[in-house]
Every structure is written in C-alpha cells, then in structure tokens.
Motif scaffolding. Sequence first.
Motif, PDB file in Angstrom:
ATOM      1  N   LEU A  77     -45.841  14.829  -1.537  1.00 25.62           N
ATOM      2  CA  LEU A  77     -46.568  15.768  -0.696  1.00 25.62           C
ATOM      3  C   LEU A  77     -45.815  17.091  -0.647  1.00 25.62           C
ATOM      4  CD1 LEU A  77     -47.256  13.265   2.242  1.00 25.62           C
ATOM      5  CD2 LEU A  77     -48.892  13.971   0.475  1.00 25.62           C
ATOM      6  N   SER A  78     -46.276  18.038  -1.414  1.00 28.08           N
ATOM      7  CA  SER A  78     -45.669  19.371  -1.354  1.00 28.08           C
ATOM      8  C   SER A  78     -46.224  20.094  -0.126  1.00 28.08           C
ATOM      9  CB  SER A  78     -46.021  20.155  -2.621  1.00 28.08           C
ATOM     10  OG  SER A  78     -47.420  20.386  -2.651  1.00 28.08           O
ATOM     11  N   VAL A  79     -45.584  21.181   0.247  1.00 32.09           N
ATOM     12  CA  VAL A  79     -46.062  21.946   1.401  1.00 32.09           C
ATOM     13  C   VAL A  79     -47.501  22.406   1.163  1.00 32.09           C
ATOM     14  CG1 VAL A  79     -45.731  24.081   2.722  1.00 32.09           C
ATOM     15  CG2 VAL A  79     -43.761  22.663   2.132  1.00 32.09           C
TER      16      VAL A  79
ATOM     17  N   GLN B 129     -32.574   8.216  -6.100  1.00 31.90           N
ATOM     18  CA  GLN B 129     -32.538   9.108  -7.269  1.00 31.90           C
ATOM     19  C   GLN B 129     -33.692   8.851  -8.232  1.00 31.90           C
ATOM     20  OE1 GLN B 129     -28.617   8.245  -8.824  1.00 31.90           O
ATOM     21  NE2 GLN B 129     -27.665   9.752  -7.455  1.00 31.90           N
ATOM     22  N   THR B 130     -33.872   9.822  -9.132  1.00 27.52           N
ATOM     23  CA  THR B 130     -34.918   9.731 -10.156  1.00 27.52           C
ATOM     24  C   THR B 130     -34.253   9.803 -11.529  1.00 27.52           C
ATOM     25  OG1 THR B 130     -36.497  10.797  -8.679  1.00 27.52           O
ATOM     26  CG2 THR B 130     -37.024  10.871 -11.025  1.00 27.52           C
TER      27      THR B 130
ATOM     28  N   GLU C 298     -40.397  15.121  -1.379  1.00 27.20           N
ATOM     29  CA  GLU C 298     -39.800  15.809  -2.531  1.00 27.20           C
ATOM     30  C   GLU C 298     -40.365  15.179  -3.787  1.00 27.20           C
ATOM     31  OE1 GLU C 298     -35.560  16.229  -2.593  1.00 27.20           O
ATOM     32  OE2 GLU C 298     -35.550  16.696  -0.450  1.00 27.20           O
ATOM     33  N   LYS C 299     -40.290  15.940  -4.854  1.00 31.65           N
ATOM     34  CA  LYS C 299     -40.822  15.472  -6.131  1.00 31.65           C
ATOM     35  C   LYS C 299     -40.188  14.138  -6.523  1.00 31.65           C
ATOM     36  CE  LYS C 299     -41.870  18.009 -10.427  1.00 31.65           C
ATOM     37  NZ  LYS C 299     -42.625  17.003 -11.022  1.00 31.65           N
TER      38      LYS C 299
ATOM     39  N   MET D 223     -36.532  21.998  -3.755  1.00 38.31           N
ATOM     40  CA  MET D 223     -37.200  21.946  -5.052  1.00 38.31           C
ATOM     41  C   MET D 223     -38.720  22.061  -4.912  1.00 38.31           C
ATOM     42  SD  MET D 223     -35.751  18.471  -6.499  1.00 38.31           S
ATOM     43  CE  MET D 223     -36.979  17.368  -7.046  1.00 38.31           C
ATOM     44  N   GLU D 224     -39.110  23.131  -4.297  1.00 34.22           N
ATOM     45  CA  GLU D 224     -40.531  23.389  -4.093  1.00 34.22           C
ATOM     46  C   GLU D 224     -41.204  23.748  -5.414  1.00 34.22           C
ATOM     47  OE1 GLU D 224     -43.431  22.830  -2.076  1.00 34.22           O
ATOM     48  OE2 GLU D 224     -41.465  22.595  -1.149  1.00 34.22           O
ATOM     49  N   GLU D 225     -42.313  23.151  -5.672  1.00 31.00           N
ATOM     50  CA  GLU D 225     -43.049  23.492  -6.891  1.00 31.00           C
ATOM     51  C   GLU D 225     -44.410  24.021  -6.489  1.00 31.00           C
ATOM     52  OE1 GLU D 225     -43.506  21.197 -10.240  1.00 31.00           O
ATOM     53  OE2 GLU D 225     -41.381  21.498 -10.737  1.00 31.00           O
ATOM     54  N   ILE D 226     -44.827  25.043  -7.155  1.00 28.51           N
ATOM     55  CA  ILE D 226     -46.143  25.577  -6.838  1.00 28.51           C
ATOM     56  C   ILE D 226     -47.192  24.774  -7.606  1.00 28.51           C
ATOM     57  CG2 ILE D 226     -47.577  27.673  -6.769  1.00 28.51           C
ATOM     58  CD1 ILE D 226     -44.958  28.085  -5.272  1.00 28.51           C
ATOM     59  N   GLN D 227     -48.044  24.108  -6.856  1.00 29.42           N
ATOM     60  CA  GLN D 227     -49.144  23.423  -7.522  1.00 29.42           C
ATOM     61  C   GLN D 227     -50.350  24.329  -7.365  1.00 29.42           C
ATOM     62  OE1 GLN D 227     -48.323  20.018  -5.115  1.00 29.42           O
ATOM     63  NE2 GLN D 227     -48.248  18.693  -6.909  1.00 29.42           N
ATOM     64  N   THR D 228     -50.783  24.894  -8.487  1.00 32.30           N
ATOM     65  CA  THR D 228     -51.759  25.980  -8.385  1.00 32.30           C
ATOM     66  C   THR D 228     -53.085  25.559  -7.778  1.00 32.30           C
ATOM     67  OG1 THR D 228     -52.018  25.603 -10.729  1.00 32.30           O
ATOM     68  CG2 THR D 228     -50.883  27.633 -10.051  1.00 32.30           C
ATOM     69  N   LYS D 229     -53.702  24.561  -8.389  1.00 35.00           N
ATOM     70  CA  LYS D 229     -55.031  24.227  -7.882  1.00 35.00           C
ATOM     71  C   LYS D 229     -54.964  22.894  -7.157  1.00 35.00           C
ATOM     72  CE  LYS D 229     -59.846  24.023  -9.339  1.00 35.00           C
ATOM     73  NZ  LYS D 229     -60.148  22.587  -9.272  1.00 35.00           N
ATOM     74  N   ILE D 230     -54.985  22.972  -5.838  1.00 36.27           N
ATOM     75  CA  ILE D 230     -54.946  21.736  -5.076  1.00 36.27           C
ATOM     76  C   ILE D 230     -56.317  21.477  -4.492  1.00 36.27           C
ATOM     77  CG2 ILE D 230     -53.941  20.580  -3.098  1.00 36.27           C
ATOM     78  CD1 ILE D 230     -51.480  22.439  -3.608  1.00 36.27           C
ATOM     79  N   GLU D 231     -56.943  20.488  -5.031  1.00 39.53           N
ATOM     80  CA  GLU D 231     -58.241  20.119  -4.498  1.00 39.53           C
ATOM     81  C   GLU D 231     -58.490  18.656  -4.841  1.00 39.53           C
ATOM     82  OE1 GLU D 231     -61.193  23.364  -4.696  1.00 39.53           O
ATOM     83  OE2 GLU D 231     -62.520  21.781  -5.406  1.00 39.53           O
TER      84      GLU D 231
END
Lengths: 169, 447
Positions: free
Chosen positions: A49-51, A118-119, A81-82, A1-9
């Motif tokens: 912590l996403s990749v 679980q969530t 994971e999320k 369940m990878e999520e793209i986090q656009t702006k990581i800063e």
Amino acid sequence: MEEIQTKIEFKPETLKEIDRIIKQFPEGKQKSALLRVLHLAQHEFDNWLSVDVMDYVARLLHINPIEVYEVATFYSMYNVEKVGKVVIEFCHTGPCCLVGAEKILKHIESSLNIKPGQTTEDGMFTLKAVECLGACGYGPMLQIGETFYENLTEEKVDTLLNDFRLKFN
Amino acid sequence: MGRKLLLDRINIEGIKTYDVYRKSGGYDAVEKALKKMTPDEVVEEVKKSGLRGRGGAGFPTGMKWSFIAKPEGVPRYLLCNADESEPGTFKDRYLMEHIPHLLIEGMILSSYALGCNKSFIYIRGEFMWILHILEKAIAEAYANGWLGKNIKGSGFDLDLHVTPGAGAYICGEETALIESLEGKRGNPRIKPPFPAIKGLWQSPTVVNNVETLSAVVPIITMGGDTYAGIGIGRSTGTKLISACGNISKPGVYEIELGLSVEEFLYSDEYCGGIKDGKRLKACVPGGSSVPILPHFLVTKTANGEQRLMSYESLADGGFATGSMLGSGGFIVFDEDQCVVRNTWNFTRFYHHESCGQCSPCREGTGWMEKVLHRIENGHGHMHDIDLLWDVQRKIEGNTICPLGDAAAWPVAAAIRHFREEFEWHINEPKKCLEKNYGLVKEPVLTV
Ligand SMILES: Cc1cc2nc3c(=O)[nH]c(=O)nc-3n(C[C@H](O)[C@H](O)[C@H](O)COP(=O)(O)O)c2cc1C
Ligand code: SF4
Ligand code: FES
C-alpha cells in the motif's frame, strides 16, 4: 522508498465488488469496508500500500487519508513498503516451534539468503515472521497469499519455493 | 465414544453445501424457533442449557444476552467473533471450514433471540479463504429464504455478512473487534459503557464466539434442559478442543465436558499420547494465555484427584496448582522442550500484539521479552527472575483490557512451577545453549 504509481485505479470488477461490500453496512458507515478494501488494494497493486494507493482508497470511501494510514500501519497483514512478488508469512509462535518451526525458518532463511523482514535481491521473495495463524495443530506452517501451507518439512519448502520461482519467472 | 453435537455430521459428504446440510436436519432449529417460540423463549432455553461462552472467558451466554439494552427505535447488533488468534486455538476455523451452515443457523437463532436485524461475522484476515466459504454459504441461505426479509413468513428480517480483520490478535477482544469493524485501529475501549449498552456504532451489541453461536443450534433442537444434562456440573454440553504440540494426533476434537484429561491426552480416540514415546513435560490446557501446568499436575489435581476437562476441574487449585479451560487450545510439551524458551516466545507474542494504549502492557511486555531473551541465551542474572515476577505483577489488573493479564499469567505460572529450570539457565549459561533441562521434579508433599 516511495514509488510513484502513475495510474492507480481498481479494475471495473473490483469496483463492483467494493460497491457490494459497502452496501453490507448501513448508510454512512462505509468506513467499515476499509479493511476489506485495503486487502483488495494490496492484492491488485503489487502486494503493498503506497501513499498514493491509500489516498485513492480514502477518496473511494469518502474518508480522510489519515484514517487510512492509521489502519494500514496498525494491522500486520498490510505492507506499507514495497515487497517481493511472493510474500512468505512464516509462523514462529510457540506451538509451531514445539514441532520444529525454528529449524524450517532457518532453512528458508538460508535458501533465500535473507532474514525475516527482508526481500531477495531479485525482488522475488519477501520473508515475514508472523505470529500464530490459527493452524497450530498442522505446524510448521506458512501462508502465501490466501493459501496455508501446513505440516512443512525442508523438502516441502524446497518444492514450494521452486514452484513459485517457476511461476513468476 | 463421547456424544457429538457440533461435529456429529462432519463426515457427511458435501455437508458444506446447503442441500446436504438441509437434508441432514439443517435449519430445522430455525424453523422450530420461528414457528413455535418467541425470542424470549429462545433466550430462556439458552439460559437453561447452562451454555458458557466458548471464546475463552466462559461467561454464561443466556445471562450475557439478557443484559442487552433494548431502547425503542435503536438497532441492536450481534457480532460473531471469528478472530481466532490465541496461540494453540484452531477450532473455530474447523467448524467454519467444514460445516459453515451450522454457524449461520446459530446466528439466525441468536439474532432472533436478541432482536437483531443485521449481524456480522468478524473473521481474522488470514482466514480469507474461509470468508469465501462463509459468503458462499450465506448466499445459499439467502437464496433459500433463511436470510433476508420476512424469513419463512415469520415477519423476522435478518441480514448477515462477513467482514475480515487484517492481522491483529487484539481484535479478538470484543471492544477492539467493534472498533475494527468500524474500520479503525483495534484499540480496546474503556468500559463502561459495555457493548450491551453501547457497542457497534454506539448501539447495543452482543459479541459471541463461533462455537458458542453454533452450540445454540443443538440447544434449540434438543431443549435447554437436555443440553444441560450433558457434561458435568456447571460445565454443560460439549466443547471443541484443538490439540497441538508434541502429541501423536494433533487436531480438533469434540469432547463431552467432564472427560478425564488422562483419557483425552493418552487414548487413541483423541491425542494418542506423547509423540515418539517421549515423556510429558508440561501442558497449557486452554490457549497461550492460561497458566502452564507441570507434568504432575496435568492428569491429576494437587489433591491427587483425577483432573477433568471442565471449567472447574482445570481451574482446581486456583493459579497455585491449576489453570483454565480457556479457549480449548490444548498445547502439549514433551520432555525435550524448554519452558524458558517457550515463555520468551509467548511473551514476544504479547509484546508484538499489545495495542500500546496502556503503559503497563506496552512497556511491561517489552521488558519481560527482553529479560526472558537474556535468560534463555545464557546472559541472565538471578535477580532477573524476581524482576520478571515484579513486572508481571505490575501488569496484571492494571490495564484497559485483559491482554495485559493474558501476558502476565504465562510468565507467573512458568516461574511458579519451573523456577529450577530458570535458575539452571542462569547457573549454566553454556549448557543451556546446548541442551534442555528436562523434567522438573515433583515436590514431595509434607503432611
Ligand atoms: C486479547 C484478547 C483476545 C481474544 N481473542 C478472542 C478470539 O480470538 N475469539 C473469541 O471468540 N474470543 C476472544 N476473546 C474473548 C472475547 O473478548 C469475548 O469474550 C468473546 O468473544 C465472547 O464470546 P463468548 O461469550 O461466546 O465466549 C479475546 C479476548 C481478549 C482479551
Ligand atoms: S492491555 Fe495492552 S492490548 Fe489491552 S488496551 Fe492496554 S495496551 Fe492495549
Ligand atoms: S502457532 Fe503457528 S499457527 Fe498457531
């Protein structure tokens, strides 16, 4: 369940804090700051912590991404994971069980209608059963964020869950 | 009332802050050491005091310090082990939370003794709020000239920082702690080389427990000989005991070593007896890793002598009828608790916390967990008890670090003293799900 986090800063004040932490170690030993920086990252980027986040941390500390991945997957406090907005870490080790932790855990499971790991469907709560948190004389207990909630009863748990629902809704 | 050396000032309002701590005599020991003593003299006092490591193993601190290598031009490091993750143990947390300057003062003294100019406190990640308390106290110590360059004009420099773990019991093992502090997974190192020769960043390193380092303060204040006069025999000084389980007053207590277990367990000054007037079933006196004692071996030894809170008396009888003082995590079980269930629970803990480097530990803890789970849930066979015995024997002594032993001992002790309870689970698969076994019978001694 990878999520793209656009702006990581990191926020500027977090970057300053990271700078302070790195300086605690000798020149060239900035990798020693990794565990603490990952805590900060998890705090700032939705409790996990996403990749992409890990790659960002690797760049910040001038180490290889794999060095971050292997640490992130070793330690139980990091979520790779999320997870929900509120992560409940419930102690289910022996001393807490002697004073009724299993009953309280069941109560949380049925209140939230989830099992450990679980969530909730609304993405509010994640339940984790964790090992001894060093509060054995004050059990049953759980941790949310940096706070320990000790000497739990079913009533206390109900109030706590409600407070968090109100806070995050 | 026993004598208190660590918690004597705990009730002073504001003792967490530098000003109040200093007014109560805080940092006097550092002043004394830096002005009047050489580093070797500090080591000497600690040797004389007989202080033994409070992290669990009980190794003499002065002797450990004298092993540190001192190659020319290589930095040395002192690391404080504040990982505190042994189930039943919550004493270091209490010290750091309530009187953080005591640990800082102890670390300045110990760093001076060892010739370290950079020291770290490694604290478990779940104690992040205590990390903030310590950082605040450290900042106060810097601001008042007790840390930094040329402390109080002595020429001694010291930097002190706190750094967190992130949830891994194994990082309490000293070489795993070092790995973790280097920003890696907490995999214990193969020894030798020992940390005293090659530790943090391959430099000579000493790792000591929070309570051990804090105890250096009263030792320097009163002198090693006076400290050695407190306690009993080779168990000198005072010890923090964190008491939990089915007692009236769980909490952290400072005792003079040599106090009787009976007084500790039953008097109102300490645990206040078994909660709700129930009977004592068993006790794990030194953290989850040490052998469990059945009720008839808790307050007296197999010889019928009074059992004392000391390294020697708690171990009296060896593993056959004794246990260990360990980390001072005193876990009490009342008559309604199930030994099989607790042993399964502890084994699950060790399986979860095994770093996975050695197969006896990684696989053995998993097997023991499975077999214990089966017995606890009414699906056990008689030969499972022998299987458990066999697996724990194969772990003990065959691993890189002592976590393997720590996982094996509780299983061995539970079978040794509570075999009938295990057998009952197997013979009464339905009943064992509904009720608990109760107390084990005291064996009749044949003379
Ligand atoms: C698996 C394992 C976990 C340990 N956890 C701790 C701990 O949480 N705190 C601690 O002080 N020592 C712990 N120890 C003992 C340390 O390895 C080390 O002996 C101790 O920090 C030395 O300090 P001392 O001599 O002052 O007791 C642990 C050992 C093992 C094998
Ligand atoms: S004994 Fe267990 S925890 Fe220790 S090094 Fe081996 S696998 Fe890791
Ligand atoms: S057993 Fe729950 S905090 Fe230690």
